[in-house]
Design a protein around this motif. Sequence first.
Motif, short mmCIF file in Angstrom:
data_model
loop_
_atom_site.label_atom_id
_atom_site.label_comp_id
_atom_site.label_asym_id
_atom_site.label_seq_id
_atom_site.Cartn_x
_atom_site.Cartn_y
_atom_site.Cartn_z
N LEU A 72 -3.39 -9.61 5.73
CA LEU A 72 -3.38 -10.33 7.00
C LEU A 72 -2.24 -11.33 7.06
N ARG A 73 -1.93 -11.95 5.90
CA ARG A 73 -0.85 -12.92 5.91
C ARG A 73 0.51 -12.25 6.03
N ALA A 74 0.68 -11.11 5.42
CA ALA A 74 1.97 -10.42 5.46
C ALA A 74 2.04 -9.41 6.60
N ARG A 75 0.93 -9.19 7.31
CA ARG A 75 0.85 -8.22 8.41
C ARG A 75 1.25 -6.83 7.94
N GLN A 76 0.92 -6.52 6.68
CA GLN A 76 1.17 -5.20 6.11
C GLN A 76 0.17 -4.99 4.96
N LEU A 77 -0.34 -3.76 4.86
CA LEU A 77 -1.36 -3.51 3.86
C LEU A 77 -0.80 -3.69 2.46
N PHE B 140 0.84 -1.20 0.00
CA PHE B 140 0.00 0.00 0.00
C PHE B 140 0.87 1.25 0.00
N ALA B 141 0.48 2.22 -0.82
CA ALA B 141 1.21 3.48 -0.93
C ALA B 141 0.23 4.63 -0.80
N PRO B 142 0.69 5.80 -0.38
CA PRO B 142 -0.22 6.95 -0.28
C PRO B 142 -0.89 7.23 -1.63
N GLY B 143 -2.20 7.45 -1.59
CA GLY B 143 -2.96 7.71 -2.81
C GLY B 143 -3.74 6.51 -3.30
#
Length: 482
Positions: free
Chosen positions: A267-272, A252-255
Amino acid sequence: MTGPTVPRAAEPEAAAGWAPTPALGRAVLLAGLLLVAGVLLGRVDLIVLAAPFALGTAYALRRRPTALPQVWITAGDDGGPLVEGGDVTAAVSVGNPDSVDYDMVVLRSRVSPWLRIERAGFARDEAVDDVPPAATTALAGAVAPASGTGRSVVDRPFVTSVPTGSAVDLDLAGRALRWGRHPVGPAGARVATAGGLLVSRAVITEPVQVRVYPRTEPFEAVEAMPRAAGLVGAHHSRRPGEGGELAGVRIFAPGDRLRRIDWRVSLRARQLHVASTLSDRDAEVVVLLDVLAEAGRSGGVGRAASVLDTTVRATAAIAEHYLHRGDRVSLLEYGPAARRLRPAAGRRQYLTVLEWLLDVRVRSSSHEPYDQVFGPQLLSSDALVVVLTPLLDERSAQMLARLTRAGRFVVAVDTLPTDLASPKDRGWAEVAYRLWRLDREIMIGQLREHGVPVVRWAGAGSLDQVLRDVARLATAPRVGGR
């Protein structure tokens, strides 16, 4: 219905437009001879015999016409655009602006041979209350059935009567056999009045053009375009953006929009993470019509088609297909006129294409029209150029080769009729025809060797294999020279 154009003549000119008939001359001559003979011979019976002729002529001429008849033509277009094979309706109207009844009106009209008029009959206005019995008889005989000999029912005069202050319509109904602008008219009428003692000069009105659009042949191409360059459309590009084809999953990136978040991966990577897509873009299709030569004989809808018929109908089908998919379509004529239609999309562009095709004509030229047709910055480098050509002129083959060498995506569609008959003359005509056929096949083979795909038009699926090959070449990596 198109508005009628009613000619109005000035009073002096209208009065001068009436002339005596031979019946009037015979009546005056007979009455005069009987009167002179009765006076010279002292015969009262001759004078009594001349009285009915003199009194009848005077009674018929008691009210003389002062205005010429009015004639106008209307073409029915209330049912929407007229397409080849559709029903065409028109009316030729005769009006009586005078205070004298028209005893007999002889009406005749010309109609384009591509408008097959099968029914013709008179119809009167609702304002006409009482119709003389003689007029009813004329109306009953004016309705003509369709001729089985192939002759149009309007190839004869129609006779009726028109009361004062009214109009009579000659309704025409039939089928449109071929695309184009076809005239109904000119139409002319002559009127006899005063018991047949006076006749008007012929009143002729200008023809009315009936627009007949080409019938769209079934066509569908399921292959992707070689290169899509627009911002929105139905073709998947290789650039990321808003679209329907998944390109991958990234952090995930801004925008980024929240609806693009892939929650399973996040959920699997614990990062959006978000799902990235490829943008959908439109393409530009340029349909190039070769109008340098014509071959074959047009038989109308459902019959034999000439080169021009195939070219126009195929253009309408290709334009309808790609405009329905949201692409931009433009048209070009390869000929001395160099007509062109700017690229656009949507239904309005499709109607504009149909209107533009009505004026397509074969125009021979002695010079090379390439530079005149392909001006600077006329063709986009990403456009697909579909060339409809019979390949009857060597300049057409040279044009295809030049477009290919310039890096354009070119597809040549052969529009020469497959059932083109060979000459029946004795001698060397048939041998020359075979040699010409062989030379043309060699030319097509040379074009294919130089990278110009040539395919014969066959309706739906005609361009699938060709577009597949062109798209493969467009996406293949290019090897640069050192």
